[in-house]
Write an enzyme that holds these catalytic residues in place. Structure first.
Site, PDB file in Angstrom:
ATOM      1  N   ARG A  96       0.823  -1.214   0.000  1.00 42.02           N
ATOM      2  CA  ARG A  96       0.000   0.000   0.000  1.00 42.02           C
ATOM      3  C   ARG A  96       0.859   1.266   0.000  1.00 42.02           C
ATOM      4  NH1 ARG A  96      -3.236   1.789   4.226  1.00 42.02           N
ATOM      5  NH2 ARG A  96      -2.940  -0.151   5.372  1.00 42.02           N
ATOM      6  N   ASP A 215      -7.273  17.240 -17.528  1.00 36.97           N
ATOM      7  CA  ASP A 215      -7.488  15.837 -17.875  1.00 36.97           C
ATOM      8  C   ASP A 215      -6.972  15.653 -19.309  1.00 36.97           C
ATOM      9  OD1 ASP A 215      -8.488  13.351 -18.700  1.00 36.97           O
ATOM     10  OD2 ASP A 215     -10.207  13.496 -17.349  1.00 36.97           O
ATOM     11  N   LYS A 240      -7.591   3.964 -20.615  1.00 39.61           N
ATOM     12  CA  LYS A 240      -7.854   4.294 -22.007  1.00 39.61           C
ATOM     13  C   LYS A 240      -6.590   4.113 -22.865  1.00 39.61           C
ATOM     14  CE  LYS A 240     -11.942   5.498 -20.393  1.00 39.61           C
ATOM     15  NZ  LYS A 240     -11.830   5.572 -18.935  1.00 39.61           N
TER      16      LYS A 240
END
Length: 421
Positions: A96, A215, A240
């Site tokens: 983590r 973005d 993507k």
């Protein structure tokens, strides 16, 4: 119609401008990489040490925990991470906190975007959430944003799910919307799904000292690097184009090291970590990113031109920057087009090697209020096409068949539009 420039450009050796790769006598400065073209960085960034290790492919480290016989030293490293979020020196501690395979992807993406650091997350929405939580923790809960954004980004801000308050503005209204508690200005260019383009340099100037988050999922660093235009944070849904094959989910924020440290602390606290196998696949995806984006962009530009000349299509949105995304509005029923494709896949998401089509008003932007959606240019007749690597003639044959034979009412208005506001 301008299909944009797909030429590679140099990645600076020192993205933050703190030094040069050569000293005054022309000798290399140790530890500072020399400038390399984007295509070279895409293949080699994050992998530079492999040959020295005697391996060719990056190893996948699946460990969740790591042994340490020095508990005092381990405590000191954890304390150091808690102080500033810097990556711990020495061996890993716990999955983590960080993972070596994921770190390779982060290093590579930072090099491609020209930033000091990058922090990866399980999804793009986890990455955006971490940014908001960092600013909220500083008492800067107000966000100024420009529509359209990806539908779930819009919803996250509008619903205030993380305690943020958003003011939606036109690009010209950013400066007037800023408040003492504004922690972020968020934009997407080209925008999802209208492909509207924004002047990032002008927006960054309007932001003043408030960080501009861009973005860059649609453009990728192949077509645009927002930090060169003044953005301080660059967001990707790595699911993507960075992954590029529809088989991995991830998100990443490229930024300076100070902000990266805060993002790592949030990632550790919330657990939105990227799985090592996903990190491996994303690093592999980067190696072909320039080739894929340029080839798909060539197909997209050709399809955009044909759609613009078709009487069954009332408007085509294709950005000046180019890219592999095309949006178009049909004269007839868009749902018939979705039902009619056979080669093109009717599915959410984008950026894969195969072509995908979807109806934003029903799917990706359904969660946005209808009036807000339409006000941002997302009409009920708009279709979003993520163009892949198939032969363009096969793609056109499938779209031509799906569009049907007769133009519907209103087809008099045919506009080959470059979506730019």
């Amino acid at each position: 119609m301008d299909s944009g420039s797909f030429d590679a450009y140099d990645v600076p050796a020192d993205p933050q401008g703190t030094g040069q790769s050569l000293d005054g006598t022309g000798r290399r400065v140790p530890g500072v990489p020399a400038p390399r073209a984007l295509a070279t960085e895409a293949v080699h960034a994050g992998r530079d040490d492999l040959a020295r290790q005697g391996v060719h492919a990056p190893p996948i480290d699946l460990s969740t925990t790591y042994p340490s016989y020095d508990s005092r030293g381990e405590a000191a490293r954890i304390d150091a991470f808690a102080a500033d979020g810097a990556e711990p020196d020495g061996p890993p501690v716990y999955g983590r906190l960080g993972n070596p395979t994921v770190a390779r992807f982060e290093t590579a993406l930072a090099r491609l975007e020209g930033t000091e650091s990058a922090v990866a997350f399980a999804t793009g929405m986890a990455a955006l959430s971490a940014v908001l939580l960092v600013r909220n923790a500083m008492g800067l809960r107000h966000v100024v944003a420009v529509r359209p954004l990806y539908g779930c980004s819009d919803h996250l801000l509008t619903a205030g799910l993380l305690g943020s308050e958003v003011t939606w503005v036109d690009p010209a209204g950013i400066a007037d919307a800023l408040r003492p508690d504004t922690g972020l200005v968020m934009v997407e260019s080209p925008a999802n799904p209208t492909l509207a383009e924004l002047d990032l340099k002008a927006l960054a100037h309007a932001c003043g000292s408030v960080p501009l988050l861009a973005d860059n999922t649609f453009a990728t660093p192949v077509l645009q690097r927002p930090v060169e235009q003044g953005a301080r944070l660059v967001l990707h849904s790595a699911t993507k184009y960075l992954g590029g094959h529809g088989d991995v989910m991830g998100g990443v924020v490229a930024c300076d090291e100070e902000f990266a440290g805060r993002l790592r602390q949030v990632r550790f606290a919330t657990g939105g970590v990227l799985h090592p196998l996903a990190g491996y696949l994303l690093l592999r995806g980067l190696s072909t990113l320039p080739v894929r984006v340029r080839a798909a962009s060539s197909n997209a530009a050709e399809l955009a031109g044909r759609l613009a000349a078709d009487p069954r299509v009332t408007r085509v949105h294709y950005p000046r920057i180019g890219g592999a995304m095309v949006a178009f509005e049909v004269a007839g029923d868009p749902h018939d087009v979705i039902a009619g494709v056979r080669l093109v896949t009717p599915a959410v998401s984008l950026g894969s090697v195969d072509t995908l089509i979807q109806h934003p008003a029903s799917i990706s932007h359904r969660i946005v209020d209808a009036d807000d959606r339409r006000g941002a240019g997302v009409s009920d007749r708009l279709l979003r096409l993520s163009v892949g690597l198939e032969d363009v003639e096969d793609l056109w044959a499938d779209l031509d068949r799906a569009l049907g034979t007769a133009p519907g009412p209103g087809s008099v208005l045919r506009e080959a539009a470059v979506a730019n506001r």
